[in-house]
Design a protein around this motif. Structure first.
Motif, PDB file in Angstrom:
ATOM      1  N   GLY A 255     -35.494 -24.137  25.335  1.00 14.86           N
ATOM      2  CA  GLY A 255     -34.840 -24.539  24.099  1.00 14.86           C
ATOM      3  C   GLY A 255     -34.481 -23.405  23.152  1.00 14.86           C
ATOM      4  O   GLY A 255     -33.815 -23.625  22.154  1.00 14.86           O
ATOM      5  N   VAL A 256     -34.915 -22.183  23.452  1.00 19.21           N
ATOM      6  CA  VAL A 256     -34.695 -21.053  22.536  1.00 19.21           C
ATOM      7  C   VAL A 256     -34.008 -19.911  23.282  1.00 19.21           C
ATOM      8  O   VAL A 256     -34.444 -19.515  24.361  1.00 19.21           O
ATOM      9  N   ALA A 257     -32.932 -19.398  22.675  1.00 22.14           N
ATOM     10  CA  ALA A 257     -32.219 -18.249  23.243  1.00 22.14           C
ATOM     11  C   ALA A 257     -32.003 -17.211  22.156  1.00 22.14           C
ATOM     12  O   ALA A 257     -31.986 -17.522  20.962  1.00 22.14           O
ATOM     13  N   GLU A 258     -31.805 -15.992  22.593  1.00 25.00           N
ATOM     14  CA  GLU A 258     -31.536 -14.887  21.682  1.00 25.00           C
ATOM     15  C   GLU A 258     -30.098 -14.436  21.875  1.00 25.00           C
ATOM     16  O   GLU A 258     -29.630 -14.310  23.010  1.00 25.00           O
ATOM     17  N   LEU A 259     -29.398 -14.192  20.767  1.00 21.94           N
ATOM     18  CA  LEU A 259     -28.076 -13.579  20.831  1.00 21.94           C
ATOM     19  C   LEU A 259     -28.258 -12.083  20.988  1.00 21.94           C
ATOM     20  O   LEU A 259     -28.999 -11.460  20.227  1.00 21.94           O
ATOM     21  N   LYS A 260     -27.588 -11.517  21.973  1.00 22.68           N
ATOM     22  CA  LYS A 260     -27.726 -10.095  22.266  1.00 22.68           C
ATOM     23  C   LYS A 260     -26.354  -9.448  22.363  1.00 22.68           C
ATOM     24  O   LYS A 260     -25.371 -10.093  22.706  1.00 22.68           O
ATOM     25  N   ARG A 261     -26.334  -8.173  22.097  1.00 23.54           N
ATOM     26  CA  ARG A 261     -25.162  -7.325  22.325  1.00 23.54           C
ATOM     27  C   ARG A 261     -23.888  -7.807  21.640  1.00 23.54           C
ATOM     28  O   ARG A 261     -22.796  -7.649  22.175  1.00 23.54           O
ATOM     29  N   MET A 262     -24.036  -8.412  20.457  1.00 27.32           N
ATOM     30  CA  MET A 262     -22.848  -8.803  19.689  1.00 27.32           C
ATOM     31  C   MET A 262     -22.174  -7.531  19.192  1.00 27.32           C
ATOM     32  O   MET A 262     -22.760  -6.750  18.450  1.00 27.32           O
ATOM     33  N   ARG A 263     -20.951  -7.321  19.644  1.00 26.96           N
ATOM     34  CA  ARG A 263     -20.200  -6.123  19.279  1.00 26.96           C
ATOM     35  C   ARG A 263     -18.715  -6.463  19.152  1.00 26.96           C
ATOM     36  O   ARG A 263     -18.195  -7.275  19.907  1.00 26.96           O
ATOM     37  N   VAL A 264     -18.066  -5.801  18.211  1.00 33.60           N
ATOM     38  CA  VAL A 264     -16.607  -5.830  18.106  1.00 33.60           C
ATOM     39  C   VAL A 264     -16.167  -4.378  17.954  1.00 33.60           C
ATOM     40  O   VAL A 264     -16.706  -3.641  17.119  1.00 33.60           O
ATOM     41  N   HIS A 265     -15.212  -3.966  18.769  1.00 30.73           N
ATOM     42  CA  HIS A 265     -14.704  -2.601  18.697  1.00 30.73           C
ATOM     43  C   HIS A 265     -14.252  -2.322  17.259  1.00 30.73           C
ATOM     44  O   HIS A 265     -13.588  -3.162  16.637  1.00 30.73           O
ATOM     45  N   PRO A 266     -14.593  -1.156  16.711  1.00 29.19           N
ATOM     46  CA  PRO A 266     -14.258  -0.858  15.304  1.00 29.19           C
ATOM     47  C   PRO A 266     -12.791  -1.075  14.936  1.00 29.19           C
ATOM     48  O   PRO A 266     -12.490  -1.549  13.835  1.00 29.19           O
ATOM     49  N   THR A 267     -11.885  -0.783  15.833  1.00 27.33           N
ATOM     50  CA  THR A 267     -10.460  -0.977  15.558  1.00 27.33           C
ATOM     51  C   THR A 267     -10.126  -2.439  15.313  1.00 27.33           C
ATOM     52  O   THR A 267      -9.178  -2.756  14.593  1.00 27.33           O
ATOM     53  N   TRP A 268     -10.904  -3.335  15.890  1.00 23.94           N
ATOM     54  CA  TRP A 268     -10.608  -4.760  15.844  1.00 23.94           C
ATOM     55  C   TRP A 268     -11.529  -5.543  14.916  1.00 23.94           C
ATOM     56  O   TRP A 268     -11.426  -6.773  14.837  1.00 23.94           O
ATOM     57  N   GLN A 269     -12.409  -4.865  14.203  1.00 29.35           N
ATOM     58  CA  GLN A 269     -13.318  -5.548  13.285  1.00 29.35           C
ATOM     59  C   GLN A 269     -12.551  -6.138  12.107  1.00 29.35           C
ATOM     60  O   GLN A 269     -11.504  -5.645  11.716  1.00 29.35           O
ATOM     61  N   GLY A 270     -13.097  -7.220  11.554  1.00 30.97           N
ATOM     62  CA  GLY A 270     -12.488  -7.863  10.400  1.00 30.97           C
ATOM     63  C   GLY A 270     -11.323  -8.772  10.715  1.00 30.97           C
ATOM     64  O   GLY A 270     -10.619  -9.219   9.818  1.00 30.97           O
ATOM     65  N   ARG A 271     -11.115  -9.072  11.990  1.00 28.31           N
ATOM     66  CA  ARG A 271      -9.986  -9.926  12.397  1.00 28.31           C
ATOM     67  C   ARG A 271     -10.427 -11.253  13.014  1.00 28.31           C
ATOM     68  O   ARG A 271      -9.621 -11.973  13.582  1.00 28.31           O
ATOM     69  N   GLY A 272     -11.720 -11.551  12.906  1.00 30.10           N
ATOM     70  CA  GLY A 272     -12.211 -12.845  13.374  1.00 30.10           C
ATOM     71  C   GLY A 272     -12.737 -12.871  14.795  1.00 30.10           C
ATOM     72  O   GLY A 272     -13.167 -13.914  15.273  1.00 30.10           O
ATOM     73  N   PHE A 273     -12.725 -11.743  15.493  1.00 29.16           N
ATOM     74  CA  PHE A 273     -13.197 -11.735  16.876  1.00 29.16           C
ATOM     75  C   PHE A 273     -14.705 -11.969  16.971  1.00 29.16           C
ATOM     76  O   PHE A 273     -15.169 -12.658  17.868  1.00 29.16           O
ATOM     77  N   GLY A 274     -15.461 -11.422  16.045  1.00 30.19           N
ATOM     78  CA  GLY A 274     -16.906 -11.660  16.033  1.00 30.19           C
ATOM     79  C   GLY A 274     -17.217 -13.127  15.827  1.00 30.19           C
ATOM     80  O   GLY A 274     -18.082 -13.695  16.490  1.00 30.19           O
TER      81      GLY A 274
ATOM     82  N   THR B  91     -32.286 -23.674  19.500  1.00 27.09           N
ATOM     83  CA  THR B  91     -32.544 -22.627  18.508  1.00 27.09           C
ATOM     84  C   THR B  91     -31.996 -21.295  19.017  1.00 27.09           C
ATOM     85  O   THR B  91     -32.203 -20.935  20.173  1.00 27.09           O
ATOM     86  N   LEU B  92     -31.289 -20.598  18.122  1.00 34.85           N
ATOM     87  CA  LEU B  92     -30.811 -19.253  18.428  1.00 34.85           C
ATOM     88  C   LEU B  92     -31.508 -18.254  17.524  1.00 34.85           C
ATOM     89  O   LEU B  92     -31.669 -18.496  16.322  1.00 34.85           O
ATOM     90  N   LEU B  93     -31.913 -17.144  18.103  1.00 32.78           N
ATOM     91  CA  LEU B  93     -32.532 -16.041  17.379  1.00 32.78           C
ATOM     92  C   LEU B  93     -31.655 -14.809  17.523  1.00 32.78           C
ATOM     93  O   LEU B  93     -30.901 -14.689  18.500  1.00 32.78           O
TER      94      LEU B  93
ATOM     95  N   LYS C 262     -31.211 -19.865  13.810  1.00 27.63           N
ATOM     96  CA  LYS C 262     -30.359 -21.007  13.512  1.00 27.63           C
ATOM     97  C   LYS C 262     -30.678 -22.141  14.461  1.00 27.63           C
ATOM     98  O   LYS C 262     -30.806 -21.921  15.674  1.00 27.63           O
ATOM     99  N   GLN C 263     -30.799 -23.332  13.924  1.00 26.49           N
ATOM    100  CA  GLN C 263     -30.927 -24.539  14.740  1.00 26.49           C
ATOM    101  C   GLN C 263     -29.512 -24.989  15.078  1.00 26.49           C
ATOM    102  O   GLN C 263     -28.731 -25.286  14.167  1.00 26.49           O
TER     103      GLN C 263
END
Length: 101
Positions: free
Chosen positions: A21-40, A58-60, A97-98
């Motif tokens: 029932g519980v997972a961890e979010l890992k390796r969330m990344r957005v290339h700097p050139t593309w940050q701030g455009r909603g990809f994350g 549940t996500l951690l 987050k639940q």
């Protein structure tokens, strides 16, 4: 999950099972050139839906305090800070987050 355009990786993220029932979010990344455009946000939303489909409720996640954009994203998407600590010798913030009951 990988977001790509013309073979170029723009964003990525993964789920790692922790316990039933519980997972961890890992390796969330957005290339700097593309940050701030909603990809994350797109990657995060997809991973949340995938987590629900896989039976997680549940996500951690953890991030460093200087990742202001990531922290803002997580908070606006309903994650709550649950504490602080050290991960890989770096000060870190812990969030949860639940996503399902």
């Amino acid at each position: 999950m990988v977001g790509a355009l013309g073979g170029f990786i723009l964003a990525m993220g993964a789920l790692r099972p922790i316990e039933p029932g519980v997972a961890e979010l890992k390796r969330m990344r957005v290339h700097p050139t593309w940050q701030g455009r909603g990809f994350g946000r797109l990657i995060l939303d997809h991973l949340e839906q995938r987590a629900i489909a896989l039976g997680f409720h549940t996500l951690l996640l953890d991030t460093t305090p200087h990742q202001h954009a990531a922290i803002g994203l997580y908070r606006t998407r309903g994650f709550t800070q649950t504490g602080t600590g050290i991960v890989a010798n770096q000060p870190s913030l812990f969030f949860q987050k639940q996503v399902a009951k």
